[in-house]
Design a protein around this motif. Structure first.
Motif, PDB file in Angstrom:
ATOM      1  N   THR A   1       0.901  -0.985  -0.057  1.00 19.68           N
ATOM      2  CA  THR A   1      -0.053   0.030  -0.055  1.00 19.68           C
ATOM      3  C   THR A   1       0.871   1.034   0.037  1.00 19.68           C
ATOM      4  O   THR A   1       0.592   2.206  -0.613  1.00 19.68           O
ATOM      5  N   LYS A   2       2.195   1.484   0.751  1.00 23.57           N
ATOM      6  CA  LYS A   2       2.796   2.591   0.539  1.00 23.57           C
ATOM      7  C   LYS A   2       3.384   2.604  -0.521  1.00 23.57           C
ATOM      8  O   LYS A   2       3.554   3.622  -1.156  1.00 23.57           O
ATOM      9  N   ARG A   3       3.770   1.615  -1.266  1.00 28.04           N
ATOM     10  CA  ARG A   3       4.200   1.793  -2.561  1.00 28.04           C
ATOM     11  C   ARG A   3       3.383   2.151  -3.598  1.00 28.04           C
ATOM     12  O   ARG A   3       3.691   3.355  -4.484  1.00 28.04           O
ATOM     13  N   VAL A   4       2.008   1.704  -3.659  1.00 25.08           N
ATOM     14  CA  VAL A   4       1.143   2.163  -4.557  1.00 25.08           C
ATOM     15  C   VAL A   4       0.673   3.366  -4.438  1.00 25.08           C
ATOM     16  O   VAL A   4       0.382   4.191  -5.289  1.00 25.08           O
ATOM     17  N   ALA A   5       0.552   3.786  -3.141  1.00 23.38           N
ATOM     18  CA  ALA A   5       0.055   5.057  -2.727  1.00 23.38           C
ATOM     19  C   ALA A   5       1.071   6.408  -3.265  1.00 23.38           C
ATOM     20  O   ALA A   5       0.725   7.330  -3.770  1.00 23.38           O
ATOM     21  N   LYS A   6       2.224   6.142  -3.211  1.00 19.80           N
ATOM     22  CA  LYS A   6       3.247   6.865  -3.926  1.00 19.80           C
ATOM     23  C   LYS A   6       3.019   6.726  -5.420  1.00 19.80           C
ATOM     24  O   LYS A   6       3.108   7.907  -6.084  1.00 19.80           O
ATOM     25  N   ARG A   7       3.019   5.528  -5.965  1.00 24.28           N
ATOM     26  CA  ARG A   7       2.723   5.556  -7.615  1.00 24.28           C
ATOM     27  C   ARG A   7       1.514   6.545  -7.824  1.00 24.28           C
ATOM     28  O   ARG A   7       1.490   7.132  -8.725  1.00 24.28           O
ATOM     29  N   LEU A   8       0.339   6.442  -6.926  1.00 23.84           N
ATOM     30  CA  LEU A   8      -0.870   7.213  -7.642  1.00 23.84           C
ATOM     31  C   LEU A   8      -0.819   8.537  -7.324  1.00 23.84           C
ATOM     32  O   LEU A   8      -1.167   9.332  -7.780  1.00 23.84           O
ATOM     33  N   PHE A   9      -0.118   8.960  -5.961  1.00 28.70           N
ATOM     34  CA  PHE A   9      -0.501  10.326  -5.814  1.00 28.70           C
ATOM     35  C   PHE A   9       0.773  11.273  -5.399  1.00 28.70           C
ATOM     36  O   PHE A   9       0.776  12.171  -5.442  1.00 28.70           O
ATOM     37  N   GLU A  10       2.120  10.749  -5.583  1.00 30.98           N
ATOM     38  CA  GLU A  10       3.168  11.397  -5.303  1.00 30.98           C
ATOM     39  C   GLU A  10       3.525  12.302  -6.399  1.00 30.98           C
ATOM     40  O   GLU A  10       3.723  11.837  -7.654  1.00 30.98           O
ATOM     41  N   GLY A  11       3.666  13.625  -6.405  1.00 32.10           N
ATOM     42  CA  GLY A  11       3.716  14.763  -7.327  1.00 32.10           C
ATOM     43  C   GLY A  11       2.668  14.799  -8.297  1.00 32.10           C
ATOM     44  O   GLY A  11       2.928  15.764  -8.985  1.00 32.10           O
ATOM     45  N   GLY A  12       1.587  14.293  -7.765  1.00 29.05           N
ATOM     46  CA  GLY A  12       0.377  14.509  -9.047  1.00 29.05           C
ATOM     47  C   GLY A  12      -0.330  15.673  -8.342  1.00 29.05           C
ATOM     48  O   GLY A  12      -0.502  16.215  -7.267  1.00 29.05           O
ATOM     49  N   LYS A  13      -0.889  16.670  -9.575  1.00 25.99           N
ATOM     50  CA  LYS A  13      -1.584  17.786  -9.190  1.00 25.99           C
ATOM     51  C   LYS A  13      -3.070  17.618  -9.731  1.00 25.99           C
ATOM     52  O   LYS A  13      -3.111  17.433 -10.843  1.00 25.99           O
ATOM     53  N   LEU A  14      -4.023  17.693  -8.730  1.00 24.78           N
ATOM     54  CA  LEU A  14      -5.338  17.383  -9.252  1.00 24.78           C
ATOM     55  C   LEU A  14      -5.996  18.233 -10.210  1.00 24.78           C
ATOM     56  O   LEU A  14      -5.761  19.599 -10.172  1.00 24.78           O
ATOM     57  N   LEU A  15      -6.516  17.791 -11.302  1.00 24.68           N
ATOM     58  CA  LEU A  15      -7.426  18.433 -12.202  1.00 24.68           C
ATOM     59  C   LEU A  15      -8.766  18.725 -11.127  1.00 24.68           C
ATOM     60  O   LEU A  15      -9.325  17.926 -10.566  1.00 24.68           O
ATOM     61  N   VAL A  16      -9.188  20.001 -11.155  1.00 24.75           N
ATOM     62  CA  VAL A  16     -10.416  20.152 -10.491  1.00 24.75           C
ATOM     63  C   VAL A  16     -11.268  21.035 -11.079  1.00 24.75           C
ATOM     64  O   VAL A  16     -10.988  22.125 -11.918  1.00 24.75           O
ATOM     65  N   ALA A  17     -12.636  20.538 -11.268  1.00 27.13           N
ATOM     66  CA  ALA A  17     -13.634  21.339 -11.761  1.00 27.13           C
ATOM     67  C   ALA A  17     -14.733  21.544 -10.687  1.00 27.13           C
ATOM     68  O   ALA A  17     -14.994  20.755  -9.679  1.00 27.13           O
ATOM     69  N   VAL A  18     -15.036  22.691 -10.572  1.00 23.94           N
ATOM     70  CA  VAL A  18     -16.110  23.171  -9.447  1.00 23.94           C
ATOM     71  C   VAL A  18     -16.988  24.239 -10.028  1.00 23.94           C
ATOM     72  O   VAL A  18     -16.821  24.962 -10.609  1.00 23.94           O
ATOM     73  N   ALA A  19     -18.183  23.835  -9.514  1.00 23.28           N
ATOM     74  CA  ALA A  19     -19.683  24.645  -9.970  1.00 23.28           C
ATOM     75  C   ALA A  19     -20.114  25.467  -8.671  1.00 23.28           C
ATOM     76  O   ALA A  19     -20.325  24.647  -7.739  1.00 23.28           O
ATOM     77  N   GLY A  20     -20.454  26.508  -8.923  1.00 25.68           N
ATOM     78  CA  GLY A  20     -20.776  27.555  -7.682  1.00 25.68           C
ATOM     79  C   GLY A  20     -20.175  28.782  -7.733  1.00 25.68           C
ATOM     80  O   GLY A  20     -19.823  29.523  -8.709  1.00 25.68           O
ATOM     81  N   LYS A  21     -20.145  29.476  -6.489  1.00 30.58           N
ATOM     82  CA  LYS A  21     -19.337  30.697  -6.272  1.00 30.58           C
ATOM     83  C   LYS A  21     -18.249  30.393  -5.447  1.00 30.58           C
ATOM     84  O   LYS A  21     -18.415  31.131  -4.143  1.00 30.58           O
ATOM     85  N   PRO A  22     -17.259  29.782  -5.594  1.00 31.19           N
ATOM     86  CA  PRO A  22     -16.046  29.284  -4.769  1.00 31.19           C
ATOM     87  C   PRO A  22     -15.419  30.253  -4.257  1.00 31.19           C
ATOM     88  O   PRO A  22     -14.605  30.970  -5.279  1.00 31.19           O
ATOM     89  N   ASP A  23     -14.885  30.487  -3.101  1.00 32.15           N
ATOM     90  CA  ASP A  23     -13.951  31.463  -2.446  1.00 32.15           C
ATOM     91  C   ASP A  23     -12.761  30.703  -2.327  1.00 32.15           C
ATOM     92  O   ASP A  23     -12.834  29.416  -2.074  1.00 32.15           O
ATOM     93  N   GLY A  24     -11.429  31.350  -2.777  1.00 30.98           N
ATOM     94  CA  GLY A  24     -10.223  30.541  -2.554  1.00 30.98           C
ATOM     95  C   GLY A  24      -9.787  29.527  -3.516  1.00 30.98           C
ATOM     96  O   GLY A  24      -8.893  28.631  -3.365  1.00 30.98           O
ATOM     97  N   VAL A  25     -10.612  29.404  -4.811  1.00 28.54           N
ATOM     98  CA  VAL A  25     -10.214  28.223  -5.741  1.00 28.54           C
ATOM     99  C   VAL A  25      -9.604  28.888  -6.753  1.00 28.54           C
ATOM    100  O   VAL A  25     -10.230  29.824  -7.408  1.00 28.54           O
TER     101      VAL A  25
END
Length: 426
Positions: free
Chosen positions: A402-426
């Protein structure tokens, strides 16, 4: 063999009979006479990824029309024929597969498959039915114009899969649905429906020889092979990109993603365990604790590791007050970074394994669920033994994995984010 199959002492895989009809169509059958019902599930490989350019939603429209009149029956007469014998038939289009479901009392099996044959071989696609289904689809799409969840999902999908069939909504849009004509639906049906790309699961009070005969009756006149357009493999895009859709509502709705792990990759099961620890929709998940319990930022937050035929995805979502949108996203990103750095704890791993193994049985507590899972295994490219191996694979996951695969999945990755509304701070 006795007339009634005793499935209580068998493993899940051992209850499944693989049958091949005289015309060469394979089906998976669980024969069970405990209840006098037959659940029949099937899928054609192809789905809405095969929608013609400029006609997105054609597969969904076809799915909505197959039970709106067939053979000698117009729409009203067809539905009366279903209702008279309590037969249920439905269709829907996903990105990779075109699905159908049938459910009937065992005594009405012949009549049910007669009606299914008409849907498959002789759909009428009458003009009035086309316009009725078109109007329903357009009404739904217009409603989505004010739905933050739909807007966020559409913006996310377009950014994650640009210029690719996965980036198009399966239900089409307000530009494409009006352009779809009967000839387009006929041509799509002819390309998609064939015997060789058909996957079948059946459960209930029916034996193999009877099922084989009914399958050939319902599908035997289809072409031997489909005519599918190639679909390119794609890695989800959007490294750190932010898409904000302004909607005048009090809450902001998020969709976010990273590239995932392909379903037949050796790390897919471990990735599913890691995802469960992070945000798998249970009270023990880290995101649930941090986002909801500790800070009260959202009622729910979820993540999933999923794979299509041509892409693999880690995705998630939540909704929160506009003024706390930036804070919510920051907490999510921090928790992803933490699990990438340190992985799950031993306690989290054991709880995840216990839940995922224990809850698996809930996927098989009705005939319709079993039939659907039999088809899903086939469309996903698994053999029947996966019904038993799946829990064994989860139990074999180690903390180091799990530690190895967690790094594979998430280390250094930057989320693509889509948000609908009137979001503050995004």
């Amino acid at each position: 063999m006795s007339a009634v199959t005793d499935i209580s002492k068998k493993t899940r895989a051992e209850t499944v009979q693989k049958i091949v009809t005289p015309l060469g169509i394979e089906a998976w059958l669980v024969e069970d006479y405990a209840v006098p019902l037959v659940a029949f599930d099937f899928a054609f490989k192809g789905g809405s990824a095969q929608d013609p350019d400029g006609l997105t939603g054609a597969g969904a429209m076809l799915a909505g029309l197959l039970d709106e009149g067939a053979g000698p029956y117009d729409s009203d007469a067809f539905h009366r024929a279903l209702d008279d014998k309590a037969i249920e038939i439905s269709f829907h289009a996903g990105h990779d597969n075109f699905h159908g479901e049938l459910k009937t009392l065992a005594r009405n099996t012949d009549a049910a498959f007669d009606l299914l044959r008409l849907c498959m071989i002789e759909p009428r696609l009458d003009g009035d039915a086309i316009e009725r289904v078109r109007s329903q689809m357009v009404a739904g799409l217009r409603h989505e114009l004010k739905d933050p969840n739909a807007l966020a999902a559409k913006a996310w999908r377009t950014a994650a899969f640009p210029n690719h069939p996965y980036g198009r909504p399966t239900d089409g849009d307000l530009e494409t649905i009006p352009a779809i004509g009967r000839a387009d639906l006929v041509k799509l049906r002819e390309r998609l429906f064939s015997r060789s790309n058909l996957k079948i699961g059946a459960v209930g009070a029916i034996d193999a020889s009877k099922l084989a005969a009914l399958i050939d009756k319902a599908f035997g006149n289809l072409p031997a092979a489909p005519s599918l357009n190639p679909v390119a493999d794609i890695t989800p895009q959007g490294n750190g990109e932010r898409k904000v859709i302004s909607v005048d509502v009090p809450q902001s709705t998020f969709r976010f993603s990273l590239p995932g792990i392909a379903r037949h990759d050796k790390d897919f099961i471990t990735g599913a365990v890691v995802n469960h620890v992070l945000g798998g929709g249970v009270f023990s998940a880290r995101l649930f604790k941090e986002v909801r319990e500790k800070r009260g930022l959202a009622y729910s937050v979820w993540t999933q590791l999923s794979a299509n035929d041509h892409s693999a995805l880690f995705a998630g979502g939540t909704s929160t007050k506009n003024e706390r949108a930036g804070e919510s996203l920051l907490v999510i990103e921090e928790e992803i970074a933490k699990i990438a750095h340190s992985g799950p704890t031993q306690d989290e791993l054991e709880k995840a394994q216990k839940y995922m193994i224990g809850s698996y049985a809930l996927r098989f507590d009705t005939s319709t669920k079993i039939a659907a899972n039999l088809v899903s295994l086939q469309t996903d490219g698994y053999d029947v033994d996966y019904l038993d191996r799946r829990n064994e694979l989860i139990a074999a996951v180690t903390l180091q994995d799990t530690k190895r695969v967690a790094k594979r999945l998430f280390e250094g990755g930057k989320l693509l984010v889509a948000v609908a509304g009137k979001p503050d701070g995004v």
